[in-house]
Design an enzyme around this catalytic site. Structure first.
Site, PDB file in Angstrom:
ATOM      1  CG  ASP A  28      -1.862   1.129   1.325  1.00 16.69           C
ATOM      2  OD1 ASP A  28      -2.317   1.605   0.277  1.00 16.69           O
ATOM      3  OD2 ASP A  28      -2.125   1.580   2.463  1.00 16.69           O
ATOM      4  CD  GLU A  51      -0.866  -5.835   7.346  1.00 18.09           C
ATOM      5  OE1 GLU A  51      -1.267  -5.757   6.181  1.00 18.09           O
ATOM      6  OE2 GLU A  51      -1.363  -5.206   8.296  1.00 18.09           O
ATOM      7  CE1 TYR A  81      -4.894   0.642   9.916  1.00 17.53           C
ATOM      8  CE2 TYR A  81      -4.038  -1.597   9.905  1.00 17.53           C
ATOM      9  CZ  TYR A  81      -3.841  -0.236   9.763  1.00 17.53           C
ATOM     10  OH  TYR A  81      -2.591   0.261   9.467  1.00 17.53           O
ATOM     11  CD  GLU A  97       0.542  -1.348   9.774  1.00 15.65           C
ATOM     12  OE1 GLU A  97      -0.573  -1.282   9.200  1.00 15.65           O
ATOM     13  OE2 GLU A  97       1.561  -1.773   9.212  1.00 15.65           O
TER      14      GLU A  97
HETATM   15  C1  GCB Z   1      -1.685  -2.216   6.793  1.00 15.42           C
HETATM   16  C2  GCB Z   1      -0.374  -2.195   6.127  1.00 15.42           C
HETATM   17  C3  GCB Z   1       0.039  -0.814   5.660  1.00 15.42           C
HETATM   18  C4  GCB Z   1      -1.167  -0.093   5.065  1.00 15.42           C
HETATM   19  C5  GCB Z   1      -2.215   0.042   6.140  1.00 15.42           C
HETATM   20  C6  GCB Z   1      -3.504   0.698   5.615  1.00 15.42           C
HETATM   21  O1  GCB Z   1      -2.038  -3.125   7.492  1.00 15.42           O
HETATM   22  O2  GCB Z   1       0.643  -2.769   6.894  1.00 15.42           O
HETATM   23  O3  GCB Z   1       1.061  -0.943   4.716  1.00 15.42           O
HETATM   24  O4  GCB Z   1      -0.829   1.148   4.522  1.00 15.42           O
HETATM   25  O5  GCB Z   1      -2.576  -1.223   6.615  1.00 15.42           O
HETATM   26  O6  GCB Z   1      -3.628   1.910   5.710  1.00 15.42           O
HETATM   27  O7  GCB Z   1      -4.348  -0.024   5.099  1.00 15.42           O
END
Ligand code: GCB
Length: 636
Positions: free
Chosen positions: A205, A449, A502, A538
């Site tokens: 990403d 990941e 998330y 994260e």
């Molecule tokens: C993740 C990734 C990261 C992405 C982020 C996102 O889990 O590790 O590279 O940019 O989520 O914002 O979706």
């Protein structure tokens, strides 16, 4: 099809010019960072280079026409291109921005006669992704992988009595066996696509910036020279224990060696005369993160090596910075110098307007000032090794680094092949060799990941992690996981568990009231199953700076703030159990490919891409400052 053939050719080419050479004891030889000294000169070849892309349908015409055999201007219209920088955002051409294939750089230079009778090395700190380098039309070296340095001796290729030119061809194509992996997809429906149409599919990403991203350097050494220095440290009571090994390069062994340990103010505090040894430093100044020792954080010593060879007294002098500190883990703690460390972290990217991933000292300084402003004491080099000049600041300013490899997006079956595995291990070796002497680096992350829900990920990651442990027994090893605790097959091999979550963004979007419950339950399951300390590596929500709404709504600054606050409730409970760190995604907004889920890039930054705070940055600052200056939720 032609395009793939070109890549196949490239793979066999690389086989001949491997970057890693081995010492007689089987240890891979490292590469010292180029530093000037009384015996060494250094010249950065930064500045404006000539630039051309090979956009021929086969992406191969540049090789057929031997663009390396003369100045690029003999073969087409050259445009000025700054080094260091990514090339993508410099021009106003979509073709250049989104180009996939071989991009070519060249420049001229002269050397005065102070460079004569020396060994001269050309070092490229980063060329994304595959690179071939010629000096005056002769092949000098090649390298696979975009984020680590490579070098070759070029003494016999250079003219001291006239002009020289260096040519670099680099290919940003990502394939199933590159790191990060990707795939070229040919679109074959003639109703929709012209013949030969292809796209580069990414499994990560962030924008696949390419170019000469860091310094290009010529440096000289004597013909017999210090090739590498390994330093490991330990602590016994108030004493610092420093063990070192010095490796020689060139025809003769290094003799008449003097090794001095010099403190921060320039006093020589110990002297040795052998290539290998252990020094005890009474009342040593330990290397501390700045949040654990505010009076003397990031204390760096220097190991100065001075040598004379047996052929006539030619000496080499090199000064290697290092710090004295230890790192360990228990089942609930991460420990630096026998004290628990809590990671008040952020994740970063090398990313900014115009220069993309190009090294920029102003940006580095601004970023470290903003890290300190936020109260951050730890960052992860998501998702690739960062420039050595960034790592220097982490060492010197007492900021802890989780050093991550470019192993991001290892998700398809064909990313777990033996070829991928061997390359992954080679990258880890290069990374270890580059960063092994850095006290800021407290942990290696081998991947971000990966699909560790697939059975083949088990042996793959066991092998990569075992390999890193065989190189370095002094630091914990991990990877960053986004799988379920029930189905993951690789977390069993790590020393400390890093997971990305998330909640209320990629699931139950908008429902911030669920975050605390879901997060606490999930992290407790991980800990109950594996009994290892954890970092929430994260968590974040896309936020467009300047969007406001009450009650909160996704993409507004209010939502990001409320979202983070809910995570913090869980952290404040779990940090008294087994949670040893928290790392918002991301320090700043950053560029991605075009896509309908990304509004001119990923907007999960606490800061904008221009490094100005969103509302959430103030929240994190308040939280981290309270941790530093005294509060109930901190662990030390
Ligand atoms: C993740 C990734 C990261 C992405 C982020 C996102 O889990 O590790 O590279 O940019 O989520 O914002 O979706």
């Amino acid at each position: 099809m032609e395009f793939s053939l070109r890549l196949a050719f490239y793979a066999s080419y690389l086989h001949v010019f491997s970057n890693v050479c081995f010492m007689s004891n089987g240890k891979p030889a490292g590469m010292l960072y180029p530093r000037d000294s009384e015996s060494r000169s250094l010249r950065h070849l930064d500045g404006m280079w000539g630039f051309m892309i090979d956009d021929s349908p086969s992406r191969n015409e540049s090789f057929v026409n031997k663009w390396y055999s003369d100045r690029l201007s003999q073969f087409g219209d050259v445009i000025p291109m700054p080094v260091p920088s990514s090339y993508n955002d410099i021009t106003n051409s979509k073709l250049v921005r989104d180009f996939v294939g071989w991009a070519w750089y060249d420049r001229e230079f002269y050397l005065d006669n102070t460079w004569s009778n020396k060994r001269i090395v050309l070092r490229i700190d980063s060329a994304h992704y595959n690179a071939i380098v010629w000096v005056n039309g002769q092949e000098a070296m090649s390298h696979e992988g975009g984020h680590l340095p490579f070098e070759a001796e070029v003494t016999n290729m250079l003219h001291l009595d006239g002009s020289n030119y260096v040519t670099v061809a680099m290919n940003n194509t990502l394939t199933p066996t590159t790191l990060p992996p990707g795939a070229i997809e040919y679109k074959t429906n003639p109703e929709k696509y012209p013949a030969g149409y292809f796209v580069q599919n990414l499994q990560m990403d962030f924008f696949n910036y390419a170019g000469l991203h860091r310094h290009v350097t010529l440096y000289s050494t004597p013909v017999t020279y210090i090739e590498d220095i390994d330093i490991t440290t330990d602590i016994q009571g108030n004493n610092g224990i420093v063990s070192y090994v010095i490796y020689s390069g060139g025809k003769a062994d290094l003799i008449n060696m003097k090794v001095e340990i010099i403190d921060k103010v320039g006093h020589v505090i110990a002297t040795k005369t052998s290539y290998k040894g252990t020094v005890t430093i009474p009342d040593a100044n330990l290397w501390w993160p700045y949040t654990m020792n505010v009076t003397s954080p990031g204390y760096m010593y220097t190991l100065k090596v001075s040598v004379t060879d047996d052929n006539g007294g030619v000496s080499d002098i090199y000064r290697q910075p290092f710090g004295i500190r230890t790192v360990s883990v228990t089942n609930k703690s991460l420990i630096i110098n026998d004290r628990p460390f809590y990671c008040q972290g952020v994740n970063k990217h090398e990313d900014s307007d115009i220069r993309g991933k190009g090294l920029d000292y102003a940006l580095i300084a601004r970023d470290f000032n903003m890290l300190k402003w936020l109260g951050v004491n730890c960052f992860r080099t998501s998702h690739y090794p960062y420039a050595e000049e960034i790592m220097d600041q982490a060492d010197q300013q007492g900021i802890v680094v989780i050093d991550e490899s470019p192993g991001v997006g290892i998700s398809n079956d064909d990313n777990f092949s033996n070829k991928s595995l061997e390359h992954h291990k080679a990258v880890m070796t290069e990374m270890y060799q580059r960063d092994k002497n850095r006290p800021s680096v407290i942990m290696w992350s081998v991947a971000n990941e990966p699909a560790t829900n697939k059975a083949k990920a088990g042996p793959y990651f066991k092998s990569v992690i075992d390999h890193v442990r065989s190189l370095d027994s002094s630091r914990p090893v991990t990877f960053v996981c986004n799988q379920d605790y029930n189905t993951d097959v690789a977390v069993q091999y790590v020393d400390i568990i890093l997971v990305n979550k998330y909640y209320a963004w990629y699931s139950d979007v908008g429902h911030t009231e669920l975050i605390q419950l879901q997060l606490e339950n999930d992290l407790r399951h991980w800990h109950a199953k594996f009994n290892k300390p954890m970092i929430l590596s994260e968590y974040g929500a896309d936020t467009i700076a300047g969007f406001h709404q009450v009650p909160s709504f996704v993409f507004t600054e209010e939502y990001q703030r409320e979202f983070l606050e809910q995570y913090h409730k869980a952290f404040d409970t779990l940090s008294s159990e087994f949670l040893v760190g928290e790392m918002p995604w991301n320090f700043a907004d950053f560029m991605t490919v075009q896509g309908i889920t990304r509004v001119v890039g990923n907007k999960k930054g606490l800061l904008t891409r221009q490094r100005q705070p969103k509302m959430s940055a103030h929240l994190i600052r308040d939280r981290y400052m309270r941790m530093i200056h005294g509060d109930t939720c901190k662990k030390y």
